[in-house]
Design a protein around this motif. Structure first.
Motif, PDB file in Angstrom:
ATOM      1  N   CYS A 164       0.835  -1.214   0.000  1.00 11.85           N
ATOM      2  CA  CYS A 164       0.000   0.000   0.000  1.00 11.85           C
ATOM      3  C   CYS A 164       0.863   1.255   0.000  1.00 11.85           C
ATOM      4  O   CYS A 164       1.872   1.333   0.702  1.00 11.85           O
ATOM      5  CB  CYS A 164      -0.894   0.046   1.247  1.00 11.85           C
ATOM      6  SG  CYS A 164      -2.254  -1.112   1.224  1.00 11.85           S
ATOM      7  N   THR A 165       0.422   2.222  -0.757  1.00 14.78           N
ATOM      8  CA  THR A 165       1.070   3.526  -0.721  1.00 14.78           C
ATOM      9  C   THR A 165       0.531   4.299   0.493  1.00 14.78           C
ATOM     10  O   THR A 165      -0.446   3.887   1.121  1.00 14.78           O
ATOM     11  CB  THR A 165       0.752   4.330  -1.992  1.00 14.78           C
ATOM     12  OG1 THR A 165      -0.662   4.591  -2.021  1.00 14.78           O
ATOM     13  CG2 THR A 165       1.186   3.587  -3.243  1.00 14.78           C
ATOM     14  N   GLU A 166       1.161   5.418   0.788  1.00 15.89           N
ATOM     15  CA  GLU A 166       0.697   6.272   1.881  1.00 15.89           C
ATOM     16  C   GLU A 166      -0.758   6.677   1.655  1.00 15.89           C
ATOM     17  O   GLU A 166      -1.585   6.618   2.575  1.00 15.89           O
ATOM     18  CB  GLU A 166       1.582   7.520   1.968  1.00 15.89           C
ATOM     19  CG  GLU A 166       1.151   8.490   3.049  1.00 15.89           C
ATOM     20  CD  GLU A 166       2.036   9.731   3.099  1.00 15.89           C
ATOM     21  OE1 GLU A 166       1.563  10.745   3.633  1.00 15.89           O
ATOM     22  OE2 GLU A 166       3.189   9.682   2.623  1.00 15.89           O
ATOM     23  N   GLU A 167      -1.064   7.064   0.449  1.00 15.97           N
ATOM     24  CA  GLU A 167      -2.431   7.494   0.122  1.00 15.97           C
ATOM     25  C   GLU A 167      -3.434   6.361   0.314  1.00 15.97           C
ATOM     26  O   GLU A 167      -4.523   6.562   0.852  1.00 15.97           O
ATOM     27  CB  GLU A 167      -2.477   8.020  -1.315  1.00 15.97           C
ATOM     28  CG  GLU A 167      -3.743   8.745  -1.663  1.00 15.97           C
ATOM     29  CD  GLU A 167      -3.972   9.989  -0.815  1.00 15.97           C
ATOM     30  OE1 GLU A 167      -5.142  10.259  -0.491  1.00 15.97           O
ATOM     31  OE2 GLU A 167      -3.008  10.683  -0.475  1.00 15.97           O
ATOM     32  N   GLU A 168      -3.079   5.156  -0.125  1.00 17.10           N
ATOM     33  CA  GLU A 168      -3.994   4.009  -0.012  1.00 17.10           C
ATOM     34  C   GLU A 168      -4.283   3.638   1.435  1.00 17.10           C
ATOM     35  O   GLU A 168      -5.433   3.381   1.801  1.00 17.10           O
ATOM     36  CB  GLU A 168      -3.418   2.792  -0.747  1.00 17.10           C
ATOM     37  CG  GLU A 168      -3.409   2.942  -2.248  1.00 17.10           C
ATOM     38  CD  GLU A 168      -2.606   1.858  -2.951  1.00 17.10           C
ATOM     39  OE1 GLU A 168      -2.932   1.592  -4.128  1.00 17.10           O
ATOM     40  OE2 GLU A 168      -1.661   1.298  -2.346  1.00 17.10           O
ATOM     41  N   ILE A 169      -3.251   3.629   2.274  1.00 19.57           N
ATOM     42  CA  ILE A 169      -3.478   3.244   3.674  1.00 19.57           C
ATOM     43  C   ILE A 169      -4.284   4.315   4.408  1.00 19.57           C
ATOM     44  O   ILE A 169      -5.179   4.006   5.198  1.00 19.57           O
ATOM     45  CB  ILE A 169      -2.155   2.903   4.405  1.00 19.57           C
ATOM     46  CG1 ILE A 169      -2.427   2.213   5.747  1.00 19.57           C
ATOM     47  CG2 ILE A 169      -1.291   4.124   4.625  1.00 19.57           C
ATOM     48  CD1 ILE A 169      -2.991   0.832   5.650  1.00 19.57           C
ATOM     49  N   LYS A 170      -3.999   5.575   4.113  1.00 23.16           N
ATOM     50  CA  LYS A 170      -4.779   6.653   4.730  1.00 23.16           C
ATOM     51  C   LYS A 170      -6.235   6.587   4.286  1.00 23.16           C
ATOM     52  O   LYS A 170      -7.145   6.766   5.096  1.00 23.16           O
ATOM     53  CB  LYS A 170      -4.182   8.021   4.375  1.00 23.16           C
ATOM     54  CG  LYS A 170      -2.897   8.323   5.112  1.00 23.16           C
ATOM     55  CD  LYS A 170      -2.343   9.675   4.685  1.00 23.16           C
ATOM     56  CE  LYS A 170      -1.093  10.034   5.439  1.00 23.16           C
ATOM     57  NZ  LYS A 170      -0.545  11.347   5.016  1.00 23.16           N
TER      58      LYS A 170
END
Length: 77
Positions: free
Chosen positions: A53-59
């Motif tokens: 997961c990217t930072e954006e996806e996890i957030k």
């Protein structure tokens, strides 16, 4: 005399039989674990699933399942 199947011999299982074998094996493993081992296993499996997961996806997932406050509380300092 009853002949038992040889587990080393080639045997074709149905999808349902294979699923049941896998389920039985999982239950045996879990039954042999203590709570600390189960928690560690759950943590490791979750970390593996979120590894890509990217930072954006996890957030985004945190916000979808919880709220801004939860995201904020989980952010590193």
């Amino acid at each position: 005399m009853i002949s038992l199947p040889n587990p080393k011999s080639k045997m074709t299982m149905t999808t349902e039989q294979l699923d049941q074998l896998k389920s039985n094996y999982c239950e045996m493993i879990i039954d042999g674990m203590d709570m600390d081992s189960l928690v560690q296993m759950a943590h490791d499996l979750l970390m593996d699933s979120y590894q890509s997961c990217t930072e954006e996806e996890i957030k985004e997932e945190i916000l979808d399942l919880y709220d801004d406050e939860m995201l904020e509380s989980l952010m590193p300092e």
